[in-house]
Design a protein around this motif. Structure first.
Motif, PDB file in Angstrom:
ATOM      1  N   UNK A 135       0.808  -1.168   0.200  1.00 49.99           N
ATOM      2  CA  UNK A 135      -0.015   0.110  -0.055  1.00 49.99           C
ATOM      3  C   UNK A 135       0.900   1.265  -0.027  1.00 49.99           C
ATOM      4  N   UNK A 136       2.275   1.140  -0.044  1.00 53.27           N
ATOM      5  CA  UNK A 136       2.993   2.284   0.090  1.00 53.27           C
ATOM      6  C   UNK A 136       3.662   2.375  -1.048  1.00 53.27           C
ATOM      7  N   UNK A 137       4.088   3.763  -1.637  1.00 54.35           N
ATOM      8  CA  UNK A 137       4.841   3.901  -2.890  1.00 54.35           C
ATOM      9  C   UNK A 137       6.205   3.912  -2.501  1.00 54.35           C
ATOM     10  N   UNK A 138       7.059   3.426  -3.626  1.00 51.69           N
ATOM     11  CA  UNK A 138       8.363   3.357  -3.789  1.00 51.69           C
ATOM     12  C   UNK A 138       8.966   4.567  -4.355  1.00 51.69           C
ATOM     13  N   UNK A 139       8.437   5.223  -5.421  1.00 51.22           N
ATOM     14  CA  UNK A 139       8.936   6.304  -6.099  1.00 51.22           C
ATOM     15  C   UNK A 139       7.812   7.007  -6.737  1.00 51.22           C
ATOM     16  N   UNK A 140       7.918   8.314  -6.650  1.00 48.23           N
ATOM     17  CA  UNK A 140       7.195   9.314  -7.461  1.00 48.23           C
ATOM     18  C   UNK A 140       7.383   9.445  -8.814  1.00 48.23           C
ATOM     19  N   UNK A 141       6.517   9.779  -9.664  1.00 49.95           N
ATOM     20  CA  UNK A 141       6.756   9.648 -11.094  1.00 49.95           C
ATOM     21  C   UNK A 141       7.704  10.748 -11.573  1.00 49.95           C
ATOM     22  N   UNK A 142       8.119  11.638 -10.776  1.00 50.75           N
ATOM     23  CA  UNK A 142       9.223  12.698 -11.214  1.00 50.75           C
ATOM     24  C   UNK A 142      10.356  12.693 -10.037  1.00 50.75           C
TER      25      UNK A 142
ATOM     26  N   UNK B 153      15.881   6.049  -1.364  1.00 47.95           N
ATOM     27  CA  UNK B 153      14.960   5.025  -1.692  1.00 47.95           C
ATOM     28  C   UNK B 153      14.737   3.854  -1.160  1.00 47.95           C
ATOM     29  N   UNK B 154      15.807   3.548  -0.301  1.00 41.62           N
ATOM     30  CA  UNK B 154      15.933   2.312   0.567  1.00 41.62           C
ATOM     31  C   UNK B 154      15.352   2.654   2.034  1.00 41.62           C
ATOM     32  N   UNK B 155      15.770   3.851   2.384  1.00 42.69           N
ATOM     33  CA  UNK B 155      15.219   4.415   3.788  1.00 42.69           C
ATOM     34  C   UNK B 155      13.653   4.408   3.923  1.00 42.69           C
ATOM     35  N   UNK B 156      13.167   4.759   2.844  1.00 43.38           N
ATOM     36  CA  UNK B 156      11.787   4.813   2.734  1.00 43.38           C
ATOM     37  C   UNK B 156      10.994   3.421   2.750  1.00 43.38           C
ATOM     38  N   UNK B 157      11.937   2.416   2.265  1.00 46.65           N
ATOM     39  CA  UNK B 157      11.384   0.946   1.980  1.00 46.65           C
ATOM     40  C   UNK B 157      11.536   0.160   3.371  1.00 46.65           C
ATOM     41  N   UNK B 158      12.001   0.512   4.223  1.00 49.90           N
ATOM     42  CA  UNK B 158      12.261  -0.144   5.582  1.00 49.90           C
ATOM     43  C   UNK B 158      11.037  -0.541   6.172  1.00 49.90           C
TER      44      UNK B 158
ATOM     45  N   UNK C 160       7.363  -8.649   6.145  1.00 51.56           N
ATOM     46  CA  UNK C 160       8.033  -9.763   6.766  1.00 51.56           C
ATOM     47  C   UNK C 160       7.226  -9.928   8.074  1.00 51.56           C
ATOM     48  N   UNK C 161       6.802  -9.156   8.771  1.00 45.57           N
ATOM     49  CA  UNK C 161       5.924  -9.425   9.948  1.00 45.57           C
ATOM     50  C   UNK C 161       4.522 -10.322   9.479  1.00 45.57           C
ATOM     51  N   UNK C 162       4.058  -9.819   8.272  1.00 39.85           N
ATOM     52  CA  UNK C 162       2.956 -10.595   7.817  1.00 39.85           C
ATOM     53  C   UNK C 162       3.071 -11.934   7.084  1.00 39.85           C
ATOM     54  N   UNK C 163       4.450 -12.285   6.841  1.00 39.89           N
ATOM     55  CA  UNK C 163       4.918 -13.669   6.320  1.00 39.89           C
ATOM     56  C   UNK C 163       5.384 -13.388   4.920  1.00 39.89           C
ATOM     57  N   UNK C 164       5.529 -12.218   4.323  1.00 44.10           N
ATOM     58  CA  UNK C 164       5.868 -12.144   3.014  1.00 44.10           C
ATOM     59  C   UNK C 164       7.346 -12.142   2.990  1.00 44.10           C
ATOM     60  N   UNK C 165       8.034 -12.374   1.641  1.00 43.44           N
ATOM     61  CA  UNK C 165       9.499 -12.124   1.334  1.00 43.44           C
ATOM     62  C   UNK C 165       9.725 -10.782   1.007  1.00 43.44           C
ATOM     63  N   UNK C 166       8.904 -10.099   0.271  1.00 43.90           N
ATOM     64  CA  UNK C 166       9.086  -8.704  -0.382  1.00 43.90           C
ATOM     65  C   UNK C 166       7.706  -8.172  -1.017  1.00 43.90           C
ATOM     66  N   UNK C 167       7.973  -6.947  -1.213  1.00 42.95           N
ATOM     67  CA  UNK C 167       6.729  -6.137  -1.679  1.00 42.95           C
ATOM     68  C   UNK C 167       6.809  -5.840  -3.016  1.00 42.95           C
TER      69      UNK C 167
ATOM     70  N   UNK D 212       5.546  -1.639 -10.684  1.00 46.11           N
ATOM     71  CA  UNK D 212       6.996  -1.015 -10.862  1.00 46.11           C
ATOM     72  C   UNK D 212       8.041  -2.247 -10.386  1.00 46.11           C
ATOM     73  N   UNK D 213       8.343  -2.476  -9.365  1.00 47.47           N
ATOM     74  CA  UNK D 213       9.249  -3.253  -8.956  1.00 47.47           C
ATOM     75  C   UNK D 213       9.355  -3.692  -7.353  1.00 47.47           C
ATOM     76  N   UNK D 214      10.307  -4.245  -7.127  1.00 51.28           N
ATOM     77  CA  UNK D 214      10.204  -4.630  -5.494  1.00 51.28           C
ATOM     78  C   UNK D 214      11.331  -3.659  -4.737  1.00 51.28           C
ATOM     79  N   UNK D 215      11.550  -3.731  -3.703  1.00 48.85           N
ATOM     80  CA  UNK D 215      12.390  -2.906  -3.015  1.00 48.85           C
ATOM     81  C   UNK D 215      13.818  -2.977  -3.536  1.00 48.85           C
ATOM     82  N   UNK D 216      14.243  -4.002  -3.974  1.00 48.47           N
ATOM     83  CA  UNK D 216      15.546  -4.174  -4.665  1.00 48.47           C
ATOM     84  C   UNK D 216      15.786  -4.980  -5.663  1.00 48.47           C
TER      85      UNK D 216
END
Ligand code: PLP
Ligand code: COI
Length: 340
Positions: free
Chosen positions: A171-178, A188-193, A200-207, A219-223
């Motif tokens: 439900x979070x955004x990784x990056x804005x259009x511009x 970009x990685x600080x915001x993904x923490x 992870x708490x909900x049992x998933x490996x990645x977003x 778009x993509x995942x955090x990495x």
């Protein structure tokens, strides 16, 4: 070259200090000549720009031992170029691209005993990074910078190695259009923490992140970037100005077309079409190409036909061919493999 006595097969994606790291300092408008140093610690002023305003960026690439015992790395010129572009966007003095490649070679050579042996499943990860180091209190770029490369041996990025993983639609955004999604800025990685801790708490490996403007496109995942395989075996990857231009993804598209004879397509991918793909993978230096078995969108599951136990056949061929090139078993396109 005698290798370090490490149980290479059991290491994960973690930090282990090695013998040498590369450092070059920027002051009075110029980079110094750079050197290899022993100390893994950095002393900084309390008001350093990186600490206050996150003026920092990084890269990631790997060194490999080939089957015949050579030490090589993969397309460092593309990391040099991407870091150059990143630095410009962050108002940092770009590190010259030829010097970047030279520094990569020097630091691998100095840590050759830490480059895991062929077939061990591990590699030496290189992390070039740069940050504003002098004190600033008003919001402005620093005047002094450090460019560094640390190295650390790593195993698979996702626990379980090459077993399919489960993603959740964030439900979070990784990056804005511009914004800064297309560069490798630390911010970009600080915001993904927070999103990754929640996932992870909900049992998933990645977003899985969707485009911030419409939340309809992948778009993509955090990495890592996405690769999909259609039911008629076409390789599709999302096109977007706000994702990182992955070197692994760009290489895999060449591998798919030139080595496997597959049709490839870089285009906008709507989340609604994801359920129709046959296979899904995450590609990046750390991820290599990691199979995705399931994506969960607010409780609704998309299960790929490739399943949760095995990598799908096309992703598997892509992975074998790419790692075959990286480890010297398959001849790569000109310039991909740089010998140390
Ligand atoms: N996307 C993001 C956000 C990343 O951090 C990375 C890692 O570098 C990638 C994609 C993959 O890029 P590359 O293949 O160049 O490592
Ligand atoms: C890489 O693959 O090199 C990255 O930088 C991704 C990071 C999330 C480990």
């Amino acid at each position: 070259m005698e290798k370090k006595n490490i149980d290479w097969a059991s290491i994960g994606f973690g930090y282990m200090p090695t013998d040498k790291r590369y450092v070059s300092l920027y002051k009075d408008g110029a980079w110094d000549q750079g050197a290899l140093v022993d100390d893994p610690n950095i002393v900084l002023n309390e008001c350093a720009c990186v600490l206050q305003y996150a003026q920092t960026c990084f890269e990631g690439l790997k060194a490999y031992t080939t089957e015949d015992g050579r030490t090589v790395c993969f397309r460092p010129d593309l990391n040099a170029e991407r870091m150059y572009d990143t630095a410009k966007r962050l108002e940092m003095p770009p590190f010259p691209k030829d010097r970047f490649v030279e520094a990569v070679k020097q630091v691998i050579k100095a840590n050759e005993a830490w480059v895991p042996p062929y077939g061990s499943g591990a590699t030496l990860y290189l992390r070039p990074y740069m940050f504003g180091s002098n004190a600033v209190i008003g919001v402005k770029p620093a005047d002094e910078y450090q460019f560094r490369i640390l190295t650390t041996p790593v195993g698979p990025y996702f626990k379980g190695g090459v077993k399919p993983i489960t993603l959740c639609v964030s439900d979070f955004d990784r990056a804005a259009p511009h914004g800064t999604g297309h560069i490798k800025a630390g911010l970009n990685y600080a915001m993904s923490l927070h999103p990754i801790v929640e996932a992870h708490k909900a049992g998933f490996d990645e977003n899985m992140y969707l485009d911030a403007a419409t939340r309809t496109k992948v778009e993509e995942t955090g990495g890592a970037n996405f690769l999909f395989v259609t039911k008629d075996n076409k390789v599709v990857t999302p096109k977007s100005n706000s994702i990182l231009p992955s070197i692994t993804r760009r290489s895999l598209m060449v591998v798919a077309k030139e080595y496997l004879g597959l049709e490839v397509e870089e285009r906008e991918v709507y989340f609604d079409e994801v359920k129709d793909f046959a296979e899904c993978g995450l590609c990046g230096t750390a991820a290599v190409i990691s199979p995705v078995g399931k994506i969960v969108d607010h409780g609704k599951e998309i299960c790929f036909p490739s399943g949760m136990t095995e990598m799908g056949p096309t992703i598997s061929k892509l992975r074998d061919t790419l790692t075959g090139i990286q480890m010297g078993k398959i001849e790569g396109p000109e310039g991909w493999i740089v010998e140390i």
